[in-house]
Structure formats: C-alpha cells, structure tokens
Design a protein around this motif. Structure first.
Motif, PDB file in Angstrom:
ATOM      1  N   UNK A 151       0.827  -1.215   0.000  1.00  0.00           N
ATOM      2  CA  UNK A 151       0.000   0.000   0.000  1.00  0.00           C
ATOM      3  C   UNK A 151       0.860   1.264   0.000  1.00  0.00           C
ATOM      4  N   UNK A 152       2.124   1.150   0.365  1.00  0.00           N
ATOM      5  CA  UNK A 152       2.981   2.322   0.562  1.00  0.00           C
ATOM      6  C   UNK A 152       3.015   3.299  -0.612  1.00  0.00           C
ATOM      7  N   UNK A 153       3.136   2.837  -1.872  1.00  0.00           N
ATOM      8  CA  UNK A 153       3.203   3.800  -2.989  1.00  0.00           C
ATOM      9  C   UNK A 153       1.996   4.726  -3.080  1.00  0.00           C
ATOM     10  N   UNK A 154       0.863   4.308  -2.553  1.00  0.00           N
ATOM     11  CA  UNK A 154      -0.327   5.166  -2.612  1.00  0.00           C
ATOM     12  C   UNK A 154      -0.099   6.449  -1.826  1.00  0.00           C
ATOM     13  N   UNK A 155       0.586   6.350  -0.698  1.00  0.00           N
ATOM     14  CA  UNK A 155       0.830   7.532   0.122  1.00  0.00           C
ATOM     15  C   UNK A 155       1.950   8.402  -0.452  1.00  0.00           C
ATOM     16  N   UNK A 156       2.756   7.844  -1.332  1.00  0.00           N
ATOM     17  CA  UNK A 156       3.901   8.567  -1.876  1.00  0.00           C
ATOM     18  C   UNK A 156       3.584   9.285  -3.186  1.00  0.00           C
ATOM     19  N   UNK A 157       2.385   9.116  -3.694  1.00  0.00           N
ATOM     20  CA  UNK A 157       2.032   9.763  -4.963  1.00  0.00           C
ATOM     21  C   UNK A 157       2.021  11.278  -4.806  1.00  0.00           C
ATOM     22  N   UNK A 158       2.471  11.942  -5.874  1.00  0.00           N
ATOM     23  CA  UNK A 158       2.542  13.395  -5.881  1.00  0.00           C
ATOM     24  C   UNK A 158       1.551  13.946  -6.885  1.00  0.00           C
ATOM     25  N   UNK A 159       0.804  14.945  -6.454  1.00  0.00           N
ATOM     26  CA  UNK A 159      -0.197  15.558  -7.328  1.00  0.00           C
ATOM     27  C   UNK A 159       0.427  16.749  -8.040  1.00  0.00           C
ATOM     28  N   UNK A 160       0.625  16.627  -9.349  1.00  0.00           N
ATOM     29  CA  UNK A 160       1.260  17.682 -10.132  1.00  0.00           C
ATOM     30  C   UNK A 160       0.395  18.945 -10.140  1.00  0.00           C
ATOM     31  N   UNK A 161       1.028  20.126  -9.978  1.00  0.00           N
ATOM     32  CA  UNK A 161       0.259  21.375 -10.057  1.00  0.00           C
ATOM     33  C   UNK A 161      -0.146  21.667 -11.500  1.00  0.00           C
TER      34      UNK A 161
END
Length: 248
Positions: free
Chosen positions: A166-176
């Motif tokens: 599940x870890x990668x879900x928390x590491x996702x970055x939302x591009x501006x």
C-alpha cells in the motif's frame, strides 16, 4: 451513497468516514468489507483494487505468540497486577521503522471510558448541528480509562503483515497546473480508502488470531496509535482514530 464515486470532496469524505467508523466500531467486519469493496471498486485505482481482492487470510500479525504471552501474564497478574483488558494499537504512519507495527498495552478495566465534554471542545457551540455532532461524538467507541500498562518490551514489535504494497499510494505526488483540484481530491480519496483498508485488515487479522488462541482471552480493544505532536515531529498518521472492542 456519496462515497461511491471516483473522488470525494471534503463533505463526501467526512460522510464516508463517519459511516466507516460507525461500522468498524459497532458492526460485523463483513459490513465494513462490503462498504470498502463498493468504494474501492468505484475508485478504479488499480493498486487499491488489487489489494482488496487479496484473500483476507493472507493478512496476519507476526509474533502473535508474544502477544498471547503478554495477555496471559496480564490476565494472571504477573506484571503490574491483574488487568481487565488488552489494547492493540496499530501504528500506520510515514515512519518506515514503525509503520504497521502494533503497540500492546493493558488496562485495569474493560469498560469504555466515559464521554467527557471539555469546556473548549472541537464542537462549534453556535452551529445549528451542535447537538447532532455532540451525540455523534458520544456514540464513538472509547478506550478504557488510563493509565494503560505496557508489558515487558516486545522486541521486535509485532507487525501487520500483507499490506506492505500500500505504501506507494501515500507517496504519490499531485502535479500542479490545470485540473489540480480534481486530481488532488482523487489522490486524497484513494489515500483515505487505503488507510481504511489497512485498519480493516488489522482488525480482521487480530480477531482471527484471538479466535484461535489457546490463551484465556481478555476483552481486547483494537485502536489506532496517534502521534501526540504531529506538527512538531512531521509525523502523518494515515488512519483516523477508531476503537473496536472484541469481547473475551
């Protein structure tokens, strides 16, 4: 309901989390599983969908015999007197060395602590829905009164096994940029559903271990360990507070 959409705004998330907490605290876990299945399938996130499709039996708490021993000693008064309840608190946060570990403590009584309305509470006394909010807070499950006694250190600490992916879900970055708000709401929705799934799997694994233990069981509270100073320490607790009581 509003939660069965690909992304939730703040109101949707609050509504969904209230329903999740009410079910996980007071209802059979099969009902929680059904709620999350609907929401996660609607999210259409490949990783999250793959995680909820895995067999519940694949998730377990390692070093459970050490918990059994601690429970036996506490129930027999071999540590700090006879204890009436065990508390298993899941640590699920952005600290790799601690993530998905389980803190084991004990309480003298198995009775939930009484609800205390503080003079300066989180509730807005001027809001029209104040009474509704207050009644909802009173209905939330609570741990037994403190102090909570710790057994001899369990080293290494028990850990929830099977949800590491599940870890990668928390590491996702939302591009501006254009459409950022929609993407941010989608990210937040996926992350919140992921943390709900982790807590559900923790509860399911703990209840399964408790059912099959040979030790005389204590009433057990399943909870979330929250960082006391998150802003100061930079700690992010992924799960929301919740307490589930498993009778002896």
């Amino acid at each position: 309901m509003a939660g069965y959409i690909r992304k939730m705004n703040d109101a949707d998330r609050q509504s969904f989390q209230r329903q999740f907490r009410e079910l996980v605290e007071r209802s059979p876990l099969a009902e929680v599983e059904n709620l999350l299945h609907h929401a996660i399938n609607a999210s259409d996130d490949p990783l999250l969908v793959s995680l909820i499709k895995r067999r519940v039996a694949d998730f377990q708490i390692d070093r459970w015999p050490s918990i059994d021993t601690a429970m036996k000693n506490a129930g027999n008064g071999l540590t700090e007197g006879i204890m009436g309840a065990m508390i298993l608190s899941l640590v699920h946060r952005n600290a790799p060395d601690l993530d998905m570990t389980i803190e084991v403590t004990f309480a003298r009584s198995a009775a939930e602590a009484s609800f205390v309305e503080l003079p300066f509470s989180i509730f807005n006394r001027d809001a029209a829905d104040y009474v509704e909010r207050l009644n909802r807070a009173r209905s939330f499950a609570r741990l037994p009164d403190r102090p909570h006694s710790s057994p001899a250190p369990l080293n290494p600490e028990p850990r929830l096994v099977g949800m590491e992916d599940v870890s990668p879900i928390y590491e996702r970055f939302c591009e501006p940029g254009e459409g950022w708000k929609d993407r941010a709401e989608t990210h937040s929705t996926i992350q919140k559903l992921a943390s709900d799934l982790v807590f559900l799997r923790f509860c399911q694994a703990a209840e399964r271990h408790l059912v099959h233990t040979d030790t005389v069981r204590l009433p057990t509270f399943l909870s979330v360990k929250m960082e006391a100073w998150p802003m100061e320490t930079g700690i992010i607790d992924y799960c929301d507070p919740a307490v589930r009581m498993v009778p002896a």
